[in-house]
Motif scaffolding. Structure first.
Motif, PDB file in Angstrom:
ATOM      1  N   HIS A 232       3.601   0.947  -2.034  1.00  0.00           N
ATOM      2  CA  HIS A 232       4.723   1.757  -2.848  1.00  0.00           C
ATOM      3  C   HIS A 232       3.933   2.880  -3.511  1.00  0.00           C
ATOM      4  CE1 HIS A 232       5.811   0.145  -7.064  1.00  0.00           C
ATOM      5  NE2 HIS A 232       6.388  -0.702  -6.487  1.00  0.00           N
TER       6      HIS A 232
ATOM      7  N   GLY B 198       1.582   3.394  -6.264  1.00  0.00           N
ATOM      8  CA  GLY B 198       0.470   2.427  -5.442  1.00  0.00           C
ATOM      9  C   GLY B 198      -0.847   4.189  -5.111  1.00  0.00           C
ATOM     10  N   TRP B 199      -1.927   2.808  -4.624  1.00  0.00           N
ATOM     11  CA  TRP B 199      -2.598   4.518  -4.182  1.00  0.00           C
ATOM     12  C   TRP B 199      -2.589   5.549  -3.451  1.00  0.00           C
ATOM     13  CZ3 TRP B 199      -6.391   4.010  -7.581  1.00  0.00           C
ATOM     14  CH2 TRP B 199      -6.577   2.647  -8.011  1.00  0.00           C
TER      15      TRP B 199
ATOM     16  N   TYR C  79      -1.951   7.678 -14.152  1.00  0.00           N
ATOM     17  CA  TYR C  79      -3.415   6.130 -13.341  1.00  0.00           C
ATOM     18  C   TYR C  79      -3.086   5.029 -14.518  1.00  0.00           C
ATOM     19  CZ  TYR C  79      -7.577   4.091 -12.218  1.00  0.00           C
ATOM     20  OH  TYR C  79      -8.489   2.840 -11.466  1.00  0.00           O
TER      21      TYR C  79
ATOM     22  N   HIS D  18       0.438  -8.176  -5.533  1.00  0.00           N
ATOM     23  CA  HIS D  18      -0.057  -6.719  -5.361  1.00  0.00           C
ATOM     24  C   HIS D  18      -1.545  -6.087  -5.950  1.00  0.00           C
ATOM     25  CE1 HIS D  18       4.262  -6.406  -4.046  1.00  0.00           C
ATOM     26  NE2 HIS D  18       4.597  -4.393  -4.161  1.00  0.00           N
TER      27      HIS D  18
ATOM     28  N   ASN E   7      -4.791  -4.191  -4.556  1.00  0.00           N
ATOM     29  CA  ASN E   7      -4.708  -2.820  -5.016  1.00  0.00           C
ATOM     30  C   ASN E   7      -5.914  -2.918  -5.896  1.00  0.00           C
ATOM     31  OD1 ASN E   7      -2.080  -1.124  -4.868  1.00  0.00           O
ATOM     32  ND2 ASN E   7      -0.606  -2.927  -6.113  1.00  0.00           N
ATOM     33  N   HIS E   8      -6.324  -4.434  -6.483  1.00  0.00           N
ATOM     34  CA  HIS E   8      -7.537  -4.500  -6.902  1.00  0.00           C
ATOM     35  C   HIS E   8      -8.448  -3.987  -5.895  1.00  0.00           C
ATOM     36  CE1 HIS E   8     -10.316  -6.017 -10.141  1.00  0.00           C
ATOM     37  NE2 HIS E   8     -11.181  -6.618  -8.918  1.00  0.00           N
TER      38      HIS E   8
ATOM     39  N   GLY F 118      -8.814  -0.691  -4.504  1.00  0.00           N
ATOM     40  CA  GLY F 118      -9.485   0.252  -4.977  1.00  0.00           C
ATOM     41  C   GLY F 118     -11.309  -0.033  -5.120  1.00  0.00           C
TER      42      GLY F 118
ATOM     43  N   LEU G  35       1.257  -1.410  -0.261  1.00  0.00           N
ATOM     44  CA  LEU G  35       0.114   0.051  -0.211  1.00  0.00           C
ATOM     45  C   LEU G  35       0.928   1.064   0.398  1.00  0.00           C
ATOM     46  CD1 LEU G  35      -2.950  -1.059   2.640  1.00  0.00           C
ATOM     47  CD2 LEU G  35      -3.128  -0.963  -0.381  1.00  0.00           C
TER      48      LEU G  35
ATOM     49  N   VAL H 228      -5.295  -2.010 -13.026  1.00  0.00           N
ATOM     50  CA  VAL H 228      -5.776  -2.833 -12.175  1.00  0.00           C
ATOM     51  C   VAL H 228      -6.518  -3.184 -11.200  1.00  0.00           C
ATOM     52  CG1 VAL H 228      -5.878  -1.237 -10.129  1.00  0.00           C
ATOM     53  CG2 VAL H 228      -3.979  -3.226  -9.605  1.00  0.00           C
TER      54      VAL H 228
ATOM     55  N   TRP I 205       0.132  -2.098 -10.379  1.00  0.00           N
ATOM     56  CA  TRP I 205      -0.188  -1.432 -10.316  1.00  0.00           C
ATOM     57  C   TRP I 205      -1.286  -0.192 -10.538  1.00  0.00           C
ATOM     58  CZ3 TRP I 205       4.297  -3.906 -11.193  1.00  0.00           C
ATOM     59  CH2 TRP I 205       4.674  -4.245  -9.905  1.00  0.00           C
ATOM     60  N   PRO I 206      -1.577   0.095  -9.805  1.00  0.00           N
ATOM     61  CA  PRO I 206      -2.583   1.870 -10.315  1.00  0.00           C
ATOM     62  C   PRO I 206      -2.071   2.554 -11.483  1.00  0.00           C
ATOM     63  CG  PRO I 206      -2.815   1.360  -7.995  1.00  0.00           C
ATOM     64  CD  PRO I 206      -1.451   0.572  -8.392  1.00  0.00           C
TER      65      PRO I 206
END
Length: 306
Positions: A170, A173-174, A299, A247, A251-252, A255, A168, A275, A291-292
């Protein structure tokens, strides 16, 4: 006068008739026969010596030079075998062959693919909460989360919690792009991330009307459910290790937790998959991605799945 001037008759050299020629050839014939015999003895001795040095196996011939006999260096002295050129050593045996009396290398040793870890199909349905906490990742009010692992899986809850914390935080990441802030806690939390065996994950997801078929993860009203099989083995559609696939799982599902309720699909052949795409169900020409955001902070998106 006339008789005194007549020439005297010539006498033949070498005795009578043709004996002179015959006696002149006999010594030369003996020399030639002696040389042939000596050469035969020399070659025979050399061949016998070569046979003895190679353990009774003839030296393999290669090319026209081998057909004329063993290679020699320098003049041959009568009565001694010719000196043979050094022969190349025999090729080594293949390394895959086991030596007599030596056991084969064990499974998982160098050069062998390690066996995938065994994944229990079911568990008791009880969970251990990770006694771990961490710093906030991202800006704004953090969403606190705790991590739980089903008992009997052999996975350390604390180790899993810190791995999720790193995911989280990264750079792609978000949290790094203002879409949320997160903080690992061991007590009261805003949502829970559970790692469960396939059957337990199915039960938790089915309570929300989601059929995960022993294969998928889901997001519930309490938080995120991670299928242990996916956590440990990754996905056959994902190019990367199971650790990299984790990851994508986090992330999914996170999200969805931060408000993205729709799924996306592939934006075009050869492009990174979003993602929020269900990549385990197929990439549709895209390249797997966990990754997002891309490395430039953009994005990664695609068409919305109806």
């Amino acid at each position: 006068m006339g008789k005194r001037g007549a020439p005297a008759p010539r006498r033949r050299r070498g005795g009578r008739g043709g004996r002179g020629r015959g006696s002149a050839r006999r010594p030369l014939g003996r020399v030639l026969l002696g040389g042939v015999a000596l050469g035969a003895l020399s070659l025979g001795g050399g061949a016998a010596l070569a046979h003895w040095h190679t353990g009774g196996e003839p030296v393999a011939a290669s090319g026209p030079a081998a057909a004329s006999g063993p290679a020699t260096t320098g003049p041959t002295v009568p009565g001694t075998p010719p000196r043979r050129s050094p022969q190349p050593p025999p090729p080594p045996k293949a390394s895959a062959e086991a030596s007599p009396g030596r056991p084969a290398p064990p499974s998982g040793s160098a050069g062998a693919d390690p066996a995938p870890p065994a994944v229990p199909r079911s568990g008791p349905g009880t969970f251990t909460t990770a006694a771990a906490s961490g710093a906030k990742a991202g800006t704004g009010t953090p969403r606190r989360y705790r991590v739980q692992v089903e008992d009997g899986t052999g996975i350390s809850a604390a180790a899993a919690a810190h791995e999720i914390e790193r995911i989280l935080a990264h750079p792609r990441g978000w949290a790094a792009h203002g879409r949320g802030a997160f903080q690992l806690v061991s007590g009261e939390a805003d949502f829970v991330i559970r790692i469960a065996t396939p059957e337990t994950a199915d039960e938790l997801c089915l309570a929300q009307g989601l059929d995960t078929r022993g294969e998928y993860n889901c997001e519930t009203t309490e938080g995120v459910v991670v299928n242990l099989k996916r956590w440990m083995l990754g996905s056959p559609t994902f190019t990367g290790t199971p650790a990299e696939y984790r990851h994508l799982i986090i992330n999914h599902e996170v999200g969805h937790e931060i408000g993205i309720r729709t799924h996306l699909t592939c934006p075009g052949p050869g492009k990174p998959a979003p993602v929020m795409m269900q990549q385990i169900k197929g990439l549709r020409g895209c390249v797997s991605n966990a990754w997002p955001y891309d490395e430039e902070g953009r994005y990664i998106t695609g068409p919305i799945v109806p």
